[in-house]
Design an enzyme around this catalytic site. Sequence first.
Site, PDB file in Angstrom:
ATOM      1  CB  SER A 107       0.244 121.561 -75.840  1.00  0.00           C
ATOM      2  OG  SER A 107      -0.698 122.408 -76.438  1.00  0.00           O
ATOM      3  CG  HIS A 130       4.272 118.921 -75.665  1.00  0.00           C
ATOM      4  ND1 HIS A 130       3.528 118.768 -74.524  1.00  0.00           N
ATOM      5  CD2 HIS A 130       4.209 120.243 -75.975  1.00  0.00           C
ATOM      6  CE1 HIS A 130       3.047 119.940 -74.153  1.00  0.00           C
ATOM      7  NE2 HIS A 130       3.450 120.846 -75.014  1.00  0.00           N
ATOM      8  CD  GLU A 142       3.522 115.288 -72.505  1.00  0.00           C
ATOM      9  OE1 GLU A 142       3.212 116.348 -73.112  1.00  0.00           O
ATOM     10  OE2 GLU A 142       2.966 114.935 -71.469  1.00  0.00           O
ATOM     11  CG  ASN A 180      -0.619 120.750 -71.411  1.00  0.00           C
ATOM     12  OD1 ASN A 180      -0.320 121.563 -70.537  1.00  0.00           O
ATOM     13  ND2 ASN A 180      -0.121 120.796 -72.631  1.00  0.00           N
TER      14      ASN A 180
HETATM   15  N1  CAA Z   1      15.761 131.358 -72.807  1.00  0.00           N
HETATM   16  C1  CAA Z   1      16.907 130.920 -72.254  1.00  0.00           C
HETATM   17  N2  CAA Z   1      17.130 130.914 -70.917  1.00  0.00           N
HETATM   18  C2  CAA Z   1      16.156 131.409 -70.131  1.00  0.00           C
HETATM   19  C3  CAA Z   1      14.930 131.877 -70.629  1.00  0.00           C
HETATM   20  C4  CAA Z   1      14.751 131.828 -72.040  1.00  0.00           C
HETATM   21  N3  CAA Z   1      13.618 132.240 -72.611  1.00  0.00           N
HETATM   22  N4  CAA Z   1      14.164 132.289 -69.587  1.00  0.00           N
HETATM   23  C5  CAA Z   1      14.881 132.071 -68.486  1.00  0.00           C
HETATM   24  N5  CAA Z   1      16.074 131.537 -68.794  1.00  0.00           N
HETATM   25  C6  CAA Z   1      17.130 131.129 -67.888  1.00  0.00           C
HETATM   26  C7  CAA Z   1      17.850 132.315 -67.295  1.00  0.00           C
HETATM   27  O1  CAA Z   1      18.934 132.717 -68.135  1.00  0.00           O
HETATM   28  C8  CAA Z   1      18.327 131.769 -65.961  1.00  0.00           C
HETATM   29  O2  CAA Z   1      19.503 131.004 -66.157  1.00  0.00           O
HETATM   30  P1  CAA Z   1      20.662 130.982 -65.033  1.00  0.00           P
HETATM   31  O3  CAA Z   1      20.008 130.566 -63.752  1.00  0.00           O
HETATM   32  O4  CAA Z   1      21.650 129.974 -65.549  1.00  0.00           O
HETATM   33  O5  CAA Z   1      21.198 132.367 -65.003  1.00  0.00           O
HETATM   34  C9  CAA Z   1      17.227 130.805 -65.559  1.00  0.00           C
HETATM   35  O6  CAA Z   1      16.540 130.453 -66.768  1.00  0.00           O
HETATM   36  C10 CAA Z   1      16.271 131.418 -64.594  1.00  0.00           C
HETATM   37  O7  CAA Z   1      15.740 132.592 -65.191  1.00  0.00           O
HETATM   38  P2  CAA Z   1      15.460 133.932 -64.384  1.00  0.00           P
HETATM   39  O8  CAA Z   1      16.391 134.055 -63.227  1.00  0.00           O
HETATM   40  O9  CAA Z   1      15.378 135.047 -65.369  1.00  0.00           O
HETATM   41  O10 CAA Z   1      13.969 133.796 -63.876  1.00  0.00           O
HETATM   42  P3  CAA Z   1      13.332 132.774 -62.885  1.00  0.00           P
HETATM   43  O11 CAA Z   1      14.293 132.212 -61.898  1.00  0.00           O
HETATM   44  O12 CAA Z   1      12.138 133.496 -62.417  1.00  0.00           O
HETATM   45  O13 CAA Z   1      12.905 131.567 -63.842  1.00  0.00           O
HETATM   46  C11 CAA Z   1      11.494 130.432 -65.334  1.00  0.00           C
HETATM   47  C12 CAA Z   1      12.115 131.769 -64.966  1.00  0.00           C
HETATM   48  C13 CAA Z   1      12.609 129.494 -65.811  1.00  0.00           C
HETATM   49  C14 CAA Z   1      10.526 130.701 -66.478  1.00  0.00           C
HETATM   50  C15 CAA Z   1      10.791 129.820 -64.069  1.00  0.00           C
HETATM   51  O14 CAA Z   1       9.917 130.764 -63.519  1.00  0.00           O
HETATM   52  C16 CAA Z   1      10.022 128.567 -64.385  1.00  0.00           C
HETATM   53  O15 CAA Z   1      10.570 127.487 -64.478  1.00  0.00           O
HETATM   54  N6  CAA Z   1       8.665 128.710 -64.501  1.00  0.00           N
HETATM   55  C17 CAA Z   1       7.790 127.581 -64.824  1.00  0.00           C
HETATM   56  C18 CAA Z   1       7.860 127.332 -66.304  1.00  0.00           C
HETATM   57  C19 CAA Z   1       6.958 126.225 -66.718  1.00  0.00           C
HETATM   58  O16 CAA Z   1       6.229 125.600 -65.941  1.00  0.00           O
HETATM   59  N7  CAA Z   1       6.981 125.933 -68.019  1.00  0.00           N
HETATM   60  C20 CAA Z   1       6.117 124.936 -68.612  1.00  0.00           C
HETATM   61  C21 CAA Z   1       4.887 125.595 -69.126  1.00  0.00           C
HETATM   62  S1  CAA Z   1       3.799 124.424 -69.865  1.00  0.00           S
HETATM   63  C22 CAA Z   1       4.361 124.332 -71.469  1.00  0.00           C
HETATM   64  O17 CAA Z   1       5.246 124.996 -71.915  1.00  0.00           O
HETATM   65  C23 CAA Z   1       3.720 123.351 -72.348  1.00  0.00           C
HETATM   66  C24 CAA Z   1       2.326 123.499 -72.727  1.00  0.00           C
HETATM   67  O18 CAA Z   1       1.891 122.702 -73.531  1.00  0.00           O
HETATM   68  C25 CAA Z   1       1.411 124.501 -72.156  1.00  0.00           C
END
Ligand code: CAA
Length: 277
Positions: A107, A130, A142, A180
């Site tokens: 990352s 990424h 990315e 990031n």
């Molecule tokens: N695997 C598969 N599907 C998943 C999942 C997983 N681990 N987690 C959630 N989902 C799916 C669910 O099945 C659901 O699908 P449907 O709508 O089709 O039913 C959908 O995602 C939404 O999930 P939830 O309803 O359970 O929960 P939510 O609406 O609160 O969403 C979230 C959860 C998708 C994590 C949302 O909160 C989100 O997008 N958060 C931000 C995530 C983010 O910013 N990620 C980037 C982080 S930075 C990074 O990763 C890189 C780095 O270098 C640091």
Amino acid sequence: MGHGIGQVFAAAGNNVVLYEPEVARAEAGRARIGASLERAVAKGKITEDERRAQLGRITVTGSLADAAAKVELVVEAVFEDEQVKHELFAAVVAKAPAKAILASNTSSISITRLAAALPAERRPRFVGMHFFSPVPVMPLIELTRGAETDDVTEAYVREIAAELGKQVIVSRDRPGFIVNRILMPYLAEAMHAYEEGLGTAEDIDTGARLGLNHPMGPLELADFIGLDVCLHIMEVLQAGFGAPYRAPPPALRQLVDAGHLGQKTGRGFYTYPRESK
Ligand code: CAA
């Protein structure tokens, strides 16, 4: 993130080998994929036959020689320690076919530096790829070319990303790449604000969720990413850009020092499971 990456490759019809030196960890990763696919079946997103086929394409191994022997693409997703990544890639190139594409899910660590530790003939096929968490949900990859990455390798990653249903953005090889670089100062500012007592953790997060339409507030997002991961990326940014980049927030460092790394340890800015948002 390794299991999530394996899951999306298998979903796109590829055979996947999950490698961990401790094979039990690879098995745990495969079990997590199995649980995720079961949820997808329950929600009617995939059929039972598709679940079985996708899981059937994923094997696990504790032997790097077995894992690397016939691969077309290696995606490294070990924790963000440059030395560990160097050692892993040195072992991979000893076993992987000469034509294999070698990708790092780092990352923030320089792709050029990771490639530079490899034999010269491997560097053109080394690339940053990424993914974002949760990998099956987040539609972005990315792509970062190191100084010697060639056009064939970039084209390959673009093609694979399209097969996975992911959109590619291209970042130059700079600390934190694009996402990031913009995310971490935002998370850090929220942590400084929290430390100052500007608002409660809940109010800071609700501010971002309802005021900015973000799916998660910055403190819950940091807990979700992993506080150790956030701290490490902030350190890479600070080392890479120097002043005027602010030092990582003391509250973050203290939580990490205490072993409170966010969701994965059950405690970070919040304790888990959370009752409500
Ligand atoms: N695997 C598969 N599907 C998943 C999942 C997983 N681990 N987690 C959630 N989902 C799916 C669910 O099945 C659901 O699908 P449907 O709508 O089709 O039913 C959908 O995602 C939404 O999930 P939830 O309803 O359970 O929960 P939510 O609406 O609160 O969403 C979230 C959860 C998708 C994590 C949302 O909160 C989100 O997008 N958060 C931000 C995530 C983010 O910013 N990620 C980037 C982080 S930075 C990074 O990763 C890189 C780095 O270098 C640091």
